[in-house]
Design a protein around this motif. Structure first.
Motif, PDB file in Angstrom:
ATOM      1  N   GLU A   1      15.759 -11.493 -47.029  1.00 59.69           N
ATOM      2  CA  GLU A   1      16.476 -10.319 -46.489  1.00 59.69           C
ATOM      3  C   GLU A   1      15.572  -9.530 -45.554  1.00 59.69           C
ATOM      4  N   ARG A   2      14.394  -9.158 -46.031  1.00 58.90           N
ATOM      5  CA  ARG A   2      13.370  -8.581 -45.167  1.00 58.90           C
ATOM      6  C   ARG A   2      12.081  -9.305 -45.531  1.00 58.90           C
ATOM      7  N   ARG A   3      11.509 -10.046 -44.557  1.00 56.52           N
ATOM      8  CA  ARG A   3      10.261 -10.758 -44.864  1.00 56.52           C
ATOM      9  C   ARG A   3       9.109  -9.841 -44.474  1.00 56.52           C
TER      10      ARG A   3
ATOM     11  N   LEU B   1       5.530   8.027 -48.450  1.00 57.89           N
ATOM     12  CA  LEU B   1       5.947   7.045 -47.445  1.00 57.89           C
ATOM     13  C   LEU B   1       5.477   5.634 -47.760  1.00 57.89           C
ATOM     14  N   TYR B   2       6.258   4.713 -47.271  1.00 56.58           N
ATOM     15  CA  TYR B   2       6.042   3.287 -47.443  1.00 56.58           C
ATOM     16  C   TYR B   2       5.698   2.691 -46.086  1.00 56.58           C
ATOM     17  N   ALA B   3       4.849   1.653 -46.087  1.00 56.85           N
ATOM     18  CA  ALA B   3       4.585   0.917 -44.845  1.00 56.85           C
ATOM     19  C   ALA B   3       4.535  -0.575 -45.152  1.00 56.85           C
TER      20      ALA B   3
ATOM     21  N   CYS C   1      22.551  -7.782 -42.079  1.00 60.16           N
ATOM     22  CA  CYS C   1      22.970  -6.386 -41.942  1.00 60.16           C
ATOM     23  C   CYS C   1      23.033  -5.677 -43.298  1.00 60.16           C
ATOM     24  N   HIS C   2      22.463  -4.505 -43.358  1.00 63.09           N
ATOM     25  CA  HIS C   2      22.622  -3.652 -44.548  1.00 63.09           C
ATOM     26  C   HIS C   2      22.387  -2.194 -44.149  1.00 63.09           C
ATOM     27  N   ARG C   3      22.640  -1.326 -45.105  1.00 65.16           N
ATOM     28  CA  ARG C   3      22.290   0.082 -44.881  1.00 65.16           C
ATOM     29  C   ARG C   3      21.825   0.686 -46.203  1.00 65.16           C
TER      30      ARG C   3
ATOM     31  N   LEU D   1      11.604   3.521 -39.763  1.00 64.85           N
ATOM     32  CA  LEU D   1      11.191   3.324 -38.375  1.00 64.85           C
ATOM     33  C   LEU D   1      10.598   1.936 -38.253  1.00 64.85           C
ATOM     34  N   ARG D   2      10.654   1.385 -37.056  1.00 66.81           N
ATOM     35  CA  ARG D   2       9.969   0.123 -36.740  1.00 66.81           C
ATOM     36  C   ARG D   2       9.042   0.419 -35.577  1.00 66.81           C
ATOM     37  N   PHE D   3       7.797   0.006 -35.712  1.00 69.72           N
ATOM     38  CA  PHE D   3       6.869   0.130 -34.595  1.00 69.72           C
ATOM     39  C   PHE D   3       6.375  -1.277 -34.289  1.00 69.72           C
TER      40      PHE D   3
ATOM     41  N   TRP E   1      24.006   1.362 -40.509  1.00 69.20           N
ATOM     42  CA  TRP E   1      23.965  -0.089 -40.591  1.00 69.20           C
ATOM     43  C   TRP E   1      22.872  -0.616 -39.663  1.00 69.20           C
ATOM     44  N   HIS E   2      22.111  -1.596 -40.142  1.00 69.06           N
ATOM     45  CA  HIS E   2      21.119  -2.202 -39.243  1.00 69.06           C
ATOM     46  C   HIS E   2      20.886  -3.655 -39.598  1.00 69.06           C
ATOM     47  N   ASP E   3      20.652  -4.447 -38.561  1.00 68.61           N
ATOM     48  CA  ASP E   3      20.238  -5.836 -38.726  1.00 68.61           C
ATOM     49  C   ASP E   3      19.247  -6.151 -37.611  1.00 68.61           C
ATOM     50  N   HIS E   4      18.443  -7.175 -37.864  1.00 75.01           N
ATOM     51  CA  HIS E   4      17.435  -7.565 -36.891  1.00 75.01           C
ATOM     52  C   HIS E   4      17.616  -9.041 -36.563  1.00 75.01           C
ATOM     53  N   GLY E   5      17.246  -9.433 -35.363  1.00 77.94           N
ATOM     54  CA  GLY E   5      17.307 -10.851 -35.010  1.00 77.94           C
ATOM     55  C   GLY E   5      16.306 -11.150 -33.921  1.00 77.94           C
TER      56      GLY E   5
ATOM     57  N   LEU F   1       5.712  -2.891 -37.697  1.00 72.92           N
ATOM     58  CA  LEU F   1       5.377  -2.030 -38.821  1.00 72.92           C
ATOM     59  C   LEU F   1       6.655  -1.319 -39.243  1.00 72.92           C
ATOM     60  N   ASP F   2       7.046  -1.491 -40.496  1.00 75.63           N
ATOM     61  CA  ASP F   2       8.151  -0.732 -41.065  1.00 75.63           C
ATOM     62  C   ASP F   2       7.576   0.523 -41.698  1.00 75.63           C
ATOM     63  N   GLY F   3       8.151   1.670 -41.388  1.00 72.07           N
ATOM     64  CA  GLY F   3       7.788   2.908 -42.078  1.00 72.07           C
ATOM     65  C   GLY F   3       9.044   3.466 -42.712  1.00 72.07           C
ATOM     66  N   LEU F   4       9.048   3.636 -44.006  1.00 74.60           N
ATOM     67  CA  LEU F   4      10.239   4.163 -44.689  1.00 74.60           C
ATOM     68  C   LEU F   4       9.840   5.275 -45.656  1.00 74.60           C
ATOM     69  N   ASP F   5      10.857   6.066 -46.048  1.00 75.20           N
ATOM     70  CA  ASP F   5      10.623   7.157 -47.004  1.00 75.20           C
ATOM     71  C   ASP F   5      10.944   6.724 -48.437  1.00 75.20           C
TER      72      ASP F   5
HETATM   73  O1  GTQ Z   1      14.415  -3.308 -42.682  1.00 76.12           O
HETATM   74  O2  GTQ Z   1      15.787  -2.284 -43.970  1.00 76.12           O
HETATM   75  O3  GTQ Z   1      10.038  -2.967 -45.015  1.00 76.12           O
HETATM   76  O4  GTQ Z   1      15.190  -1.944 -46.423  1.00 76.12           O
HETATM   77  C1  GTQ Z   1      11.599  -2.320 -46.649  1.00 76.12           C
HETATM   78  C2  GTQ Z   1      12.911  -2.056 -47.012  1.00 76.12           C
HETATM   79  C3  GTQ Z   1      12.312  -2.874 -44.432  1.00 76.12           C
HETATM   80  C4  GTQ Z   1      14.680  -2.746 -43.734  1.00 76.12           C
HETATM   81  C5  GTQ Z   1      11.323  -2.717 -45.368  1.00 76.12           C
HETATM   82  C6  GTQ Z   1      13.918  -2.197 -46.068  1.00 76.12           C
HETATM   83  C7  GTQ Z   1      13.615  -2.594 -44.776  1.00 76.12           C
END
Ligand code: GTQ
Length: 346
Positions: free
Chosen positions: A69-71, A90-92, A105-107, A113-115, A146-150, A160-164
């Motif tokens: 789902e998220r590698r 915060l998470y990274a 896709c999920h929410r 954030l993505r850097f 909603w977000h998905d990546h490809g 870099l993923d930054g999340l709360d």
């Molecule tokens: O892309 O939605 O690094 O849900 C950790 C949890 C990314 C994401 C992460 C997540 C996501």
């Protein structure tokens, strides 16, 4: 009352007696609960991109982005083992998407954030609008969008993923939903949000959202802003040139829980000591030099990531022009009226 004095037998007996009633004496813990100054478990830590990258690429052989789902390899602070946290709030993590892969896709109520640290041309779609991501671009996926990546490019993409995540865990307010489809259909053309909100204007009658509706901040634009300021702006002796990514509808932080910044330190510009209560995750964009965080010194190289814990004194010594991207909980603390900074002089 000292928090570390030995406990007499009489008192210990009393504590043991009240324990089954789910009570415990404040006087044994008062000073730890209400410290004179922040005493954080979070420690300085630095991840060299050259150390991390081989493992990230190996993870690409272990599991597909779709299955994972998220590698992501989480950047975990050694002061909080097992908590998947970079700082207290915060998470990274570093996320890898290989050519041809998608992250479904999920929410969730967590803001992200993505850097982009490596690669060019993969996309993130946020609420029906795609952003094509280039190196060092910043992308926001605010709470519940909603977000998905490809990755339709021909190289790996790493960001870099930054999340709360730790903040929502603290509040027990996390919800998540899988999309019905793996990816979203385009509902708006790429660039629509930046056309509407990215030019210092807002659509008339627009209700200001809590997160920035400009969800894509290209490197080319913010880097140019720093470049244009370089010769004409007074440099802050403690911070050089530092800009914040804001929510243009409110003037506040780009997202309620995560503030984002870019900073330029010219070659040879040794900064004066500075500290603040927002623990900060920093990624080096360009340049080399060193950073001193409390007693810890790290050399700086592009794509390396490091953590500045709350109330730790920071100084930079740039050997070349250094550009940094940073995120922290500054805006969240300011909203709660608990943020402090100190410019240490003399
Ligand atoms: O892309 O939605 O690094 O849900 C950790 C949890 C990314 C994401 C992460 C997540 C996501």
């Amino acid at each position: 009352m000292s928090d570390s004095k030995p406990i007499s037998a009489e008192r210990q007996e009393f504590y043991d007696e009240i324990r089954p009633l789910n009570m415990t004496p404040l006087w044994e813990v008062l000073h730890a609960l209400v410290p004179k100054a922040p005493a954080t478990r979070v420690t300085p830590v630095r991840w060299r991109y050259e150390d991390v990258r081989p493992y990230l690429m190996s993870s690409g052989e272990l599991i597909t982005a779709k299955e994972a789902e998220r590698r992501v390899l989480i950047l975990e602070n050694p002061g909080c083992p097992g908590e998947s946290s970079a700082t207290g709030t915060l998470y990274a993590g570093l996320q890898l998407i290989l050519p041809g892969e998608i992250a479904p896709c999920h929410r969730h109520t967590q803001s992200a954030l993505r850097f982009i640290v490596e690669g060019d041309g993969a996309y993130t779609a946020v609420d029906g609008e795609r952003a094509i991501m280039k190196e060092f671009d910043l992308i926001l996926t605010p709470s519940w969008q909603w977000h998905d990546h490809g990755n339709h490019s021909d190289g790996p993409m790493v960001w870099l993923d930054g999340l709360d995540i730790p903040t929502l865990r603290f509040f027990d307010s996390g919800f998540a939903q899988q999309g019905n489809d793996e990816y979203q259909l385009d509902r708006r053309p790429p660039g629509f949000s930046r056309a509407q909100f990215g030019r210092n204007m807002l659509p008339v009658g627009y209700d200001a959202p809590k997160s920035s509706p400009v969800f894509h901040y290209p490197y080319a634009e913010y880097r140019q802003a720093l470049e244009d300021m370089k010769d004409s702006t007074e440099w802050d002796p403690h911070q050089g040139l530092k800009l914040e990514f804001i929510n243009p509808a409110t003037g506040g932080p780009m997202m309620p829980t995560i503030s984002g910044f870019v900073q330029l330190l010219p070659k040879g510009f040794k900064t004066e000591p500075y500290r603040a209560t927002d623990a900060t995750v920093v990624t080096v964009v360009e340049g080399t030099g060193s950073v001193q965080i409390g007693d810890t010194r790290y050399d700086l190289k592009p794509r390396d990531t490091f953590v500045i814990p709350s109330w730790h004194t920071v100084t930079y010594n740039p050997a070349e022009d250094v550009t940094l991207f940073a995120f922290s909980d500054k805006g969240m603390q300011q909203n709660l009226n608990i943020w402090r900074e100190e410019r240490i002089t003399g």
